[in-house]
Design a protein around this motif. Sequence first.
Motif, PDB file in Angstrom:
ATOM      1  N   PRO A  66     -10.028  -2.608 -16.607  1.00  0.00           N
ATOM      2  CA  PRO A  66     -10.755  -1.607 -17.263  1.00  0.00           C
ATOM      3  C   PRO A  66     -11.529  -0.855 -16.127  1.00  0.00           C
ATOM      4  O   PRO A  66     -11.626   0.616 -16.216  1.00  0.00           O
ATOM      5  N   ILE A  67     -12.272  -1.481 -15.042  1.00  0.00           N
ATOM      6  CA  ILE A  67     -13.075  -0.663 -14.170  1.00  0.00           C
ATOM      7  C   ILE A  67     -12.103   0.142 -13.259  1.00  0.00           C
ATOM      8  O   ILE A  67     -12.362   1.090 -13.024  1.00  0.00           O
ATOM      9  N   ILE A  68     -11.012  -0.280 -12.859  1.00  0.00           N
ATOM     10  CA  ILE A  68      -9.897   0.395 -11.995  1.00  0.00           C
ATOM     11  C   ILE A  68      -9.644   1.521 -12.916  1.00  0.00           C
ATOM     12  O   ILE A  68      -9.410   2.686 -12.329  1.00  0.00           O
ATOM     13  N   CYS A  69      -9.033   1.331 -14.181  1.00  0.00           N
ATOM     14  CA  CYS A  69      -8.652   2.674 -14.932  1.00  0.00           C
ATOM     15  C   CYS A  69      -9.791   3.519 -15.175  1.00  0.00           C
ATOM     16  O   CYS A  69      -9.452   4.923 -15.026  1.00  0.00           O
ATOM     17  N   THR A  70     -11.018   3.235 -15.296  1.00  0.00           N
ATOM     18  CA  THR A  70     -12.258   4.054 -15.262  1.00  0.00           C
ATOM     19  C   THR A  70     -12.350   4.967 -13.880  1.00  0.00           C
ATOM     20  O   THR A  70     -12.537   6.258 -14.189  1.00  0.00           O
ATOM     21  N   PHE A  71     -12.473   4.259 -12.849  1.00  0.00           N
ATOM     22  CA  PHE A  71     -12.495   4.826 -11.800  1.00  0.00           C
ATOM     23  C   PHE A  71     -11.462   5.882 -11.470  1.00  0.00           C
ATOM     24  O   PHE A  71     -11.504   6.976 -10.757  1.00  0.00           O
ATOM     25  N   GLY A  72     -10.210   5.371 -11.595  1.00  0.00           N
ATOM     26  CA  GLY A  72      -8.857   6.148 -11.463  1.00  0.00           C
ATOM     27  C   GLY A  72      -9.042   7.282 -12.262  1.00  0.00           C
ATOM     28  O   GLY A  72      -8.567   8.491 -11.958  1.00  0.00           O
ATOM     29  N   ILE A  73      -9.438   7.202 -13.540  1.00  0.00           N
ATOM     30  CA  ILE A  73      -9.523   8.469 -14.647  1.00  0.00           C
ATOM     31  C   ILE A  73     -10.328   9.431 -13.995  1.00  0.00           C
ATOM     32  O   ILE A  73     -10.238  10.629 -13.841  1.00  0.00           O
ATOM     33  N   ILE A  74     -11.733   9.237 -13.438  1.00  0.00           N
ATOM     34  CA  ILE A  74     -12.518  10.088 -12.790  1.00  0.00           C
ATOM     35  C   ILE A  74     -12.138  10.661 -11.710  1.00  0.00           C
ATOM     36  O   ILE A  74     -12.040  11.766 -11.543  1.00  0.00           O
ATOM     37  N   GLY A  75     -11.557  10.031 -10.596  1.00  0.00           N
ATOM     38  CA  GLY A  75     -11.026  10.382  -9.587  1.00  0.00           C
ATOM     39  C   GLY A  75      -9.674  11.386  -9.745  1.00  0.00           C
ATOM     40  O   GLY A  75      -9.492  12.373  -9.055  1.00  0.00           O
ATOM     41  N   ASN A  76      -8.637  11.046 -10.224  1.00  0.00           N
ATOM     42  CA  ASN A  76      -7.824  11.837 -10.660  1.00  0.00           C
ATOM     43  C   ASN A  76      -7.894  13.030 -11.416  1.00  0.00           C
ATOM     44  O   ASN A  76      -7.326  14.124 -11.190  1.00  0.00           O
ATOM     45  N   SER A  77      -9.183  12.980 -12.316  1.00  0.00           N
ATOM     46  CA  SER A  77      -9.462  14.163 -12.995  1.00  0.00           C
ATOM     47  C   SER A  77     -10.110  15.163 -11.994  1.00  0.00           C
ATOM     48  O   SER A  77      -9.702  16.480 -12.052  1.00  0.00           O
ATOM     49  N   LEU A  78     -10.586  14.858 -11.286  1.00  0.00           N
ATOM     50  CA  LEU A  78     -11.471  15.528 -10.064  1.00  0.00           C
ATOM     51  C   LEU A  78     -10.205  15.960  -9.099  1.00  0.00           C
ATOM     52  O   LEU A  78     -10.278  17.329  -8.605  1.00  0.00           O
ATOM     53  N   GLY A  79      -9.205  15.308  -8.878  1.00  0.00           N
ATOM     54  CA  GLY A  79      -8.059  15.666  -8.096  1.00  0.00           C
ATOM     55  C   GLY A  79      -7.385  16.667  -8.578  1.00  0.00           C
ATOM     56  O   GLY A  79      -6.581  17.432  -7.862  1.00  0.00           O
ATOM     57  N   LEU A  80      -7.138  16.706  -9.936  1.00  0.00           N
ATOM     58  CA  LEU A  80      -6.354  17.702 -10.567  1.00  0.00           C
ATOM     59  C   LEU A  80      -6.733  19.111 -10.410  1.00  0.00           C
ATOM     60  O   LEU A  80      -6.258  20.238 -10.032  1.00  0.00           O
ATOM     61  N   GLY A  81      -8.313  19.177 -10.167  1.00  0.00           N
ATOM     62  CA  GLY A  81      -8.882  20.424  -9.929  1.00  0.00           C
ATOM     63  C   GLY A  81      -8.630  21.027  -8.579  1.00  0.00           C
ATOM     64  O   GLY A  81      -8.318  22.219  -8.278  1.00  0.00           O
ATOM     65  N   VAL A  82      -8.572  20.214  -7.575  1.00  0.00           N
ATOM     66  CA  VAL A  82      -8.273  20.415  -6.047  1.00  0.00           C
ATOM     67  C   VAL A  82      -6.695  20.584  -6.019  1.00  0.00           C
ATOM     68  O   VAL A  82      -6.503  21.723  -5.426  1.00  0.00           O
TER      69      VAL A  82
ATOM     70  N   TYR B  19       4.517  19.081  -7.382  1.00  0.00           N
ATOM     71  CA  TYR B  19       4.825  17.773  -7.398  1.00  0.00           C
ATOM     72  C   TYR B  19       3.541  16.748  -7.521  1.00  0.00           C
ATOM     73  O   TYR B  19       3.592  15.922  -8.362  1.00  0.00           O
ATOM     74  N   LEU B  20       2.747  17.035  -6.546  1.00  0.00           N
ATOM     75  CA  LEU B  20       1.690  16.107  -6.389  1.00  0.00           C
ATOM     76  C   LEU B  20       0.562  16.404  -7.471  1.00  0.00           C
ATOM     77  O   LEU B  20      -0.096  15.288  -8.062  1.00  0.00           O
ATOM     78  N   TYR B  21       0.692  17.342  -8.168  1.00  0.00           N
ATOM     79  CA  TYR B  21      -0.227  17.787  -9.326  1.00  0.00           C
ATOM     80  C   TYR B  21       0.420  17.197 -10.545  1.00  0.00           C
ATOM     81  O   TYR B  21      -0.371  16.529 -11.216  1.00  0.00           O
ATOM     82  N   SER B  22       1.708  17.265 -10.669  1.00  0.00           N
ATOM     83  CA  SER B  22       2.317  16.456 -11.840  1.00  0.00           C
ATOM     84  C   SER B  22       2.293  15.148 -11.631  1.00  0.00           C
ATOM     85  O   SER B  22       1.980  14.170 -12.686  1.00  0.00           O
ATOM     86  N   LEU B  23       2.263  14.465 -10.373  1.00  0.00           N
ATOM     87  CA  LEU B  23       2.286  13.185 -10.227  1.00  0.00           C
ATOM     88  C   LEU B  23       0.845  12.619 -10.583  1.00  0.00           C
ATOM     89  O   LEU B  23       0.537  11.563 -11.222  1.00  0.00           O
ATOM     90  N   THR B  24      -0.148  13.293 -10.110  1.00  0.00           N
ATOM     91  CA  THR B  24      -1.520  13.060 -10.575  1.00  0.00           C
ATOM     92  C   THR B  24      -1.812  13.110 -12.214  1.00  0.00           C
ATOM     93  O   THR B  24      -2.610  12.238 -12.615  1.00  0.00           O
ATOM     94  N   LEU B  25      -1.325  14.147 -12.459  1.00  0.00           N
ATOM     95  CA  LEU B  25      -1.425  14.408 -14.009  1.00  0.00           C
ATOM     96  C   LEU B  25      -0.985  13.013 -14.749  1.00  0.00           C
ATOM     97  O   LEU B  25      -1.407  12.547 -15.767  1.00  0.00           O
ATOM     98  N   LEU B  26       0.424  12.402 -14.323  1.00  0.00           N
ATOM     99  CA  LEU B  26       1.205  11.391 -15.021  1.00  0.00           C
ATOM    100  C   LEU B  26       0.144  10.346 -14.989  1.00  0.00           C
ATOM    101  O   LEU B  26       0.283   9.511 -15.922  1.00  0.00           O
ATOM    102  N   ASP B  27      -0.309  10.031 -13.840  1.00  0.00           N
ATOM    103  CA  ASP B  27      -0.887   9.038 -13.385  1.00  0.00           C
ATOM    104  C   ASP B  27      -2.355   8.743 -14.172  1.00  0.00           C
ATOM    105  O   ASP B  27      -2.781   7.712 -14.637  1.00  0.00           O
TER     106      ASP B  27
END
Length: 379
Positions: free
Chosen positions: A48-64, A79-87
Amino acid sequence: MESTNNSTLANENSTLPWLSPENDGGLFSVTEEAYERFAFISNIIVSPIICTFGIIGNSLGLGVLWKDTQQLKMSIYLYLYSLTLLDLMYLIVGLIRHIPHIIDFYDEELANYVEEHMKLGTIYIDMVLAHSSHALIIVMSIDRLNALVRPFTVKNSWVSKYPKSIIVVCFLFNVIFLIPYPLYFEVASYQADNITEYYIQFQKDAVETMDMYMLIQTVIDYVIPAATVLVINITIPIVYSRAINERRTVISMTSQGHNSQQTKITTTVFCITLMYFLLSLPNLFIKIMAFIDKGYSFDGKYKLSFWLFIDISNLFSYINAANDFIIYVLVSNHYRRVFIDMYCRRCWCSRRRRHHLDLDSAADSKDFSMTLSTNAVRY
């Protein structure tokens, strides 16, 4: 990006009364107590800790990545955007699947009921997202290899010309290909100490069909992608080194800025594919072992060793899905700059603006107070 898959069913069925307190003598000497301790730390605390940090990081990454997708109009960014969204979606589903573990602290019977009835839907969604990510990783690897081999004609390839269509096809293929999982599993139950225990199992008339299907699915979704990524990851450094040696005839014909950008994109994709390959090895290994020796199965002779590898695989899958944005930031100065411009400076400017407003407000109040005092003296 590595998936919880059909083997995840074994992991989540570990609550069934099949465990033996004795050493199972499998790949490692695993006792029930040691396994349950590891499963608790891995599934209830770390994941759960990894999932939480991953959700925060990937959410920020989607904006970039969205900003790059709109400005640069290159297929690799899509492709990178879609991969980050799926993850990101994969991590959200993974976090939802840990809700029964929280309920378990208060009501074991309710937690068991919720968990087992959630599986048919969440595992299917989980697998579709994860295997779609795997497919995109392979496509990105092919795109980067193609860019190195044919730098001036890469935009004419299907991978570069039709990224949206390829993304949709990869997703729809997995939606259709993985349909047997929700169709051929069922929730069963048994009575234990006046309590109804629920668990998920193959439908009785579909056991042989699912055995064959799982073999095919393992080859298509694990063996072929892992082998393809391995070959491409070996090929990319070789091709890239040759391109560097031929700088005068090839690379120097392009602008230095463009060359630097392509190098960083290639490095980013290479790191993503390398992490995918390394973190998928435990799952691939236990998958192959399950077909070599039937003792490595849900309730086989070496079930504790099997479940131990499944827990490790699931933990690695969350790490793999959560590391996208970390790789982007660590590898590319461009992503770091965009990230700072979008989030850090914006927050700093917002705080500075609020600070100035507070100062102005305080100054206005002071002036108002002084005016009142002056008027009072005059009065």
